[in-house]
Design a protein around this motif. Structure first.
Motif, mmCIF file in Angstrom:
data_model
loop_
_atom_site.group_PDB
_atom_site.id
_atom_site.type_symbol
_atom_site.label_atom_id
_atom_site.label_comp_id
_atom_site.label_asym_id
_atom_site.label_seq_id
_atom_site.Cartn_x
_atom_site.Cartn_y
_atom_site.Cartn_z
ATOM 1 N N ALA A 106 4.090 3.348 -6.515
ATOM 2 C CA ALA A 106 4.976 2.951 -7.614
ATOM 3 C C ALA A 106 6.458 3.094 -7.240
ATOM 4 O O ALA A 106 7.229 2.145 -7.415
ATOM 5 N N PRO A 107 6.904 4.236 -6.688
ATOM 6 C CA PRO A 107 8.325 4.316 -6.310
ATOM 7 C C PRO A 107 8.710 3.379 -5.170
ATOM 8 O O PRO A 107 9.877 3.062 -5.000
ATOM 9 N N GLY A 138 2.342 -9.126 -4.554
ATOM 10 C CA GLY A 138 2.209 -8.177 -3.446
ATOM 11 C C GLY A 138 2.385 -6.741 -3.898
ATOM 12 O O GLY A 138 1.641 -5.845 -3.489
ATOM 13 N N TYR A 139 3.345 -6.516 -4.781
ATOM 14 C CA TYR A 139 3.568 -5.170 -5.302
ATOM 15 C C TYR A 139 2.375 -4.711 -6.145
ATOM 16 O O TYR A 139 1.932 -3.561 -6.049
ATOM 17 N N LEU A 143 -0.115 -1.459 -5.698
ATOM 18 C CA LEU A 143 -0.501 -0.521 -6.755
ATOM 19 C C LEU A 143 -2.018 -0.452 -6.903
ATOM 20 O O LEU A 143 -2.584 0.631 -7.098
ATOM 21 N N LEU A 144 -2.690 -1.595 -6.813
ATOM 22 C CA LEU A 144 -4.141 -1.626 -6.931
ATOM 23 C C LEU A 144 -4.796 -0.850 -5.788
ATOM 24 O O LEU A 144 -5.742 -0.085 -5.998
ATOM 25 N N ARG A 148 -7.154 2.388 -6.269
ATOM 26 C CA ARG A 148 -8.514 2.483 -5.723
ATOM 27 C C ARG A 148 -8.661 3.723 -4.852
ATOM 28 O O ARG A 148 -9.680 4.404 -4.885
ATOM 29 N N ASP A 149 -7.635 3.993 -4.047
ATOM 30 C CA ASP A 149 -7.683 5.159 -3.174
ATOM 31 C C ASP A 149 -7.774 6.436 -3.994
ATOM 32 O O ASP A 149 -8.570 7.316 -3.705
ATOM 33 N N ARG A 150 -6.965 6.531 -5.030
ATOM 34 C CA ARG A 150 -7.006 7.735 -5.875
ATOM 35 C C ARG A 150 -8.321 7.857 -6.618
ATOM 36 O O ARG A 150 -8.868 8.946 -6.761
#
Length: 196
Positions: A106-107, A138-139, A143-144, A148-150
């Motif tokens: 996000a940042p 792309g941004y 974020l997606l 997914r990783d989290r």
């Protein structure tokens, strides 16, 4: 940018500490800028010394003078070229550091927004909506991927009986909801400026 990102990926694979990863990427960026702009003033044509640093300062001063002297589109002098290439590399390093090294997607959008805003502000007729859509998509993909990783770190998502493909409906729901929210947000971001 590809070399800078590749060095970051290799440093994270070793694994190096986060500050050392950023330092390695910064060092490679400095070597690349020296190779491109100050080869004659560097040791062995690659390693920047005091002469190369002075030359960079002169080029940046010349670029600043050219930017203030000429109207858009300004001629592409060495100073302006250094400002453009160096600025994009700094933004690339910031995005890679925030999004990948420190895992904060996000940042990472803030430096990208700054880069896009400068380009949009300097354009005569504004930036075409297609370029905004591509950058924003792309941004959202960034974020997606982070989401997914989290989510995968929490373990398996349970949410009902498996569907025809073997996927649980609960596992697909966050992705589907995220895509819908992203599509609505992009639509609003494109329509509201036109209405205003």
């Amino acid at each position: 940018l590809a070399v800078q990102s590749g060095v970051g990926a290799a440093a994270r694979r070793v694994p190096l500490a986060r500050p050392l990863t950023v330092a390695a990427q910064f060092l490679v960026t400095l070597l690349l800028l020296t190779l491109m702009f100050a080869r004659e003033h560097a040791f062995a044509g690659l390693i920047p010394g005091p002469d190369a640093v002075r030359f960079f300062a002169e080029l940046l001063e010349q670029g600043g003078d050219d930017v203030s002297r000429y109207a858009i589109p300004a001629p592409l002098s060495d100073g302006i070229r250094l400002m453009l290439v160096g600025g994009v590399l700094v933004i690339g390093l910031l995005v890679d550091t925030l999004a990948v090294t420190f895992r904060g997607a996000a940042p990472a959008g803030l430096p990208l927004l700054a880069l896009y805003s400068v380009a949009a502000g300097l354009a005569d007729n504004g930036i075409d909506w297609l370029w905004f859509l591509l950058a924003a998509a792309g941004y959202l993909m960034l974020l997606l991927a982070e989401g997914r990783d989290r989510l995968s770190q929490w373990g398996r998502v349970f949410g009902g009986a498996p569907g025809p493909g073997g996927d649980s409906p609960g596992a697909v729901a966050p992705v589907r909801t995220g895509r819908r929210i992203g599509a609505v947000a992009l639509g609003i971001a494109l329509v509201v400026p036109l209405a205003l």
